[in-house]
Design an enzyme around this catalytic site. Structure first.
Site, mmCIF file in Angstrom:
data_model
loop_
_atom_site.group_PDB
_atom_site.id
_atom_site.type_symbol
_atom_site.label_atom_id
_atom_site.label_comp_id
_atom_site.label_asym_id
_atom_site.label_seq_id
_atom_site.Cartn_x
_atom_site.Cartn_y
_atom_site.Cartn_z
ATOM 1 N N GLY A 31 0.848 -1.193 0.000
ATOM 2 C CA GLY A 31 0.000 0.000 0.000
ATOM 3 C C GLY A 31 0.880 1.238 0.000
ATOM 4 O O GLY A 31 2.099 1.152 0.190
ATOM 5 N N LEU A 32 0.247 2.383 -0.189
ATOM 6 C CA LEU A 32 0.971 3.651 -0.265
ATOM 7 C C LEU A 32 1.708 3.950 1.041
ATOM 8 O O LEU A 32 1.335 3.426 2.103
ATOM 9 C CB LEU A 32 -0.022 4.789 -0.546
ATOM 10 C CG LEU A 32 -0.759 4.731 -1.883
ATOM 11 C CD1 LEU A 32 -1.862 5.799 -1.914
ATOM 12 C CD2 LEU A 32 0.202 4.931 -3.051
ATOM 13 N N SER A 33 2.706 4.807 0.951
ATOM 14 C CA SER A 33 3.391 5.278 2.155
ATOM 15 C C SER A 33 2.356 5.995 3.038
ATOM 16 O O SER A 33 1.560 6.787 2.544
ATOM 17 C CB SER A 33 4.500 6.254 1.743
ATOM 18 O OG SER A 33 5.074 6.824 2.889
ATOM 19 N N GLY A 34 2.347 5.670 4.313
ATOM 20 C CA GLY A 34 1.389 6.300 5.229
ATOM 21 C C GLY A 34 0.018 5.650 5.234
ATOM 22 O O GLY A 34 -0.898 6.106 5.933
ATOM 23 N N SER A 35 -0.135 4.559 4.471
ATOM 24 C CA SER A 35 -1.458 3.918 4.407
ATOM 25 C C SER A 35 -1.778 3.186 5.713
ATOM 26 O O SER A 35 -2.942 2.968 6.040
ATOM 27 C CB SER A 35 -1.531 2.948 3.223
ATOM 28 O OG SER A 35 -0.534 1.952 3.332
ATOM 29 N N GLY A 36 -0.729 2.803 6.451
ATOM 30 C CA GLY A 36 -0.960 2.108 7.721
ATOM 31 C C GLY A 36 -0.358 0.711 7.770
ATOM 32 O O GLY A 36 -0.635 -0.050 8.702
ATOM 33 N N LYS A 37 0.479 0.366 6.803
ATOM 34 C CA LYS A 37 1.058 -0.985 6.738
ATOM 35 C C LYS A 37 1.823 -1.343 8.013
ATOM 36 O O LYS A 37 1.582 -2.384 8.612
ATOM 37 C CB LYS A 37 2.027 -1.111 5.540
ATOM 38 C CG LYS A 37 1.400 -0.850 4.190
ATOM 39 C CD LYS A 37 2.413 -0.981 3.070
ATOM 40 C CE LYS A 37 3.547 0.035 3.120
ATOM 41 N NZ LYS A 37 3.128 1.436 2.999
ATOM 42 N N SER A 38 2.758 -0.471 8.401
ATOM 43 C CA SER A 38 3.602 -0.781 9.568
ATOM 44 C C SER A 38 2.768 -0.823 10.840
ATOM 45 O O SER A 38 2.965 -1.705 11.689
ATOM 46 C CB SER A 38 4.705 0.259 9.722
ATOM 47 O OG SER A 38 5.425 0.361 8.536
ATOM 48 N N SER A 105 5.907 -1.789 -2.103
ATOM 49 C CA SER A 105 5.870 -2.771 -3.203
ATOM 50 C C SER A 105 4.805 -2.427 -4.247
ATOM 51 O O SER A 105 3.826 -3.151 -4.389
ATOM 52 C CB SER A 105 5.681 -4.193 -2.655
ATOM 53 O OG SER A 105 4.639 -4.288 -1.699
HETATM 54 P P1 ADP Z 1 3.053 2.825 6.221
HETATM 55 O O1 ADP Z 1 3.782 1.756 6.982
HETATM 56 O O2 ADP Z 1 1.983 2.273 5.317
HETATM 57 O O3 ADP Z 1 3.920 3.826 5.562
HETATM 58 P P2 ADP Z 1 2.444 3.844 8.869
HETATM 59 O O4 ADP Z 1 1.866 2.665 9.580
HETATM 60 O O5 ADP Z 1 3.879 4.201 9.106
HETATM 61 O O6 ADP Z 1 2.176 3.641 7.290
HETATM 62 O O7 ADP Z 1 1.584 5.152 9.147
HETATM 63 C C1 ADP Z 1 0.187 5.160 9.118
HETATM 64 C C2 ADP Z 1 -0.326 6.299 9.987
HETATM 65 O O8 ADP Z 1 -1.750 6.322 9.918
HETATM 66 C C3 ADP Z 1 0.061 6.145 11.444
HETATM 67 O O9 ADP Z 1 0.430 7.392 11.954
HETATM 68 C C4 ADP Z 1 -1.255 5.657 12.095
HETATM 69 O O10 ADP Z 1 -1.358 6.020 13.437
HETATM 70 C C5 ADP Z 1 -2.295 6.355 11.224
HETATM 71 N N1 ADP Z 1 -3.608 5.692 11.209
HETATM 72 C C6 ADP Z 1 -4.793 6.291 11.459
HETATM 73 N N2 ADP Z 1 -5.825 5.414 11.390
HETATM 74 C C7 ADP Z 1 -5.277 4.215 11.093
HETATM 75 C C8 ADP Z 1 -5.831 2.919 10.912
HETATM 76 N N3 ADP Z 1 -7.151 2.672 10.996
HETATM 77 N N4 ADP Z 1 -4.979 1.906 10.590
HETATM 78 C C9 ADP Z 1 -3.643 2.138 10.482
HETATM 79 N N5 ADP Z 1 -3.057 3.344 10.652
HETATM 80 C C10 ADP Z 1 -3.868 4.392 10.971
#
Ligand code: ADP
Length: 195
Positions: A31-38, A105
């Site tokens: 998924g996109l950066s910031g999507s919530g993967k980590s 990815s």
């Molecule tokens: P990625 O790994 O995809 O780049 P991150 O997990 O680092 O994304 O960041 C996702 C951000 O979105 C975090 O700051 C997280 O707290 C926020 N967020 C808000 N709502 C959700 C949710 N329902 N699931 C996952 N992340 C969320």
């Protein structure tokens, strides 16, 4: 490869799984950066750990800083990055671990290759499908602002494509479900694979 003849080891994957009391496989978050993967991978790992499952998480931080610290973001190096991650994940899965991997990815072909390396039966694809506008609004690492300002080349979603999975095993839109809900959806999907 010529002259590389594998040794037959006496402990099998099945025996390791029996010792672990669960199967090993790879859960791939795309998924996109910031999507919530980590965030979600981390919460899923915690939930699995609490059930006594042996886990490990691979992500950009622990891989790009070590094993892949000689790789850039050029197309060839991105391919090599993915290949090494998949090969490492494959060894970990063979050792009996449930491996969680969180990487943007963005290319379908890369994800297909990962699936081939670990084997279809050992691969669970989780598409964290959070809309770009929301990822950009969060801008967790300030990278979207930089990409918009033209300071980052090939930034997925802004000036590089993201090819969405067509048939992910799980799809999560974090604007619609909480982290806890996402975890319970994913764990439900993994339960039959574990035992
Ligand atoms: P990625 O790994 O995809 O780049 P991150 O997990 O680092 O994304 O960041 C996702 C951000 O979105 C975090 O700051 C997280 O707290 C926020 N967020 C808000 N709502 C959700 C949710 N329902 N699931 C996952 N992340 C969320």
């Amino acid at each position: 490869m010529k002259n590389v003849i594998p040794h037959t080891f006496s402990i099998t994957r099945e025996q390791r799984n029996t010792l672990m009391q669960h199967n090993g496989f790879l859960v791939w978050f795309t998924g996109l950066s910031g999507s919530g993967k980590s965030t979600i991978a981390n919460a899923v790992e915690k939930a699995l750990f609490e059930k006594g499952i042996h886990t490990y998480t691979l992500d950009g931080d622990n891989v790009r800083k070590g094993l892949n610290n000689n790789l850039s973001f050029s197309p060839e190096d991105r391919l090599e990055n993915i290949r090494r991650i998949a090969e490492v994940a494959n060894l970990m899965v063979d050792s009996g671990l449930v491996v969680l991997a969180a990487f943007v990815s963005p290319y379908k072909a890369d994800r297909k290759r990962i699936k081939q390396i670990v084997g279809t039966a050992n691969f669970v694809e989780v598409f964290v499908n959070t809309p770009l506008a929301e990822c950009e609004r969060r801008d967790v690492k300030g990278l979207y602002a930089k990409a918009r300002a033209g300071e980052i080349e090939n930034f997925t979603g802004i000036n590089a494509p993201y090819e969405a999975p067509e048939n992910p095993d799980v799809e999560i839109d974090t604007t619609k479900v909480s982290v806890a809900e996402a975890v319970s959806i994913i764990i439900k999907k993994l339960e039959h694979k574990l035992h």
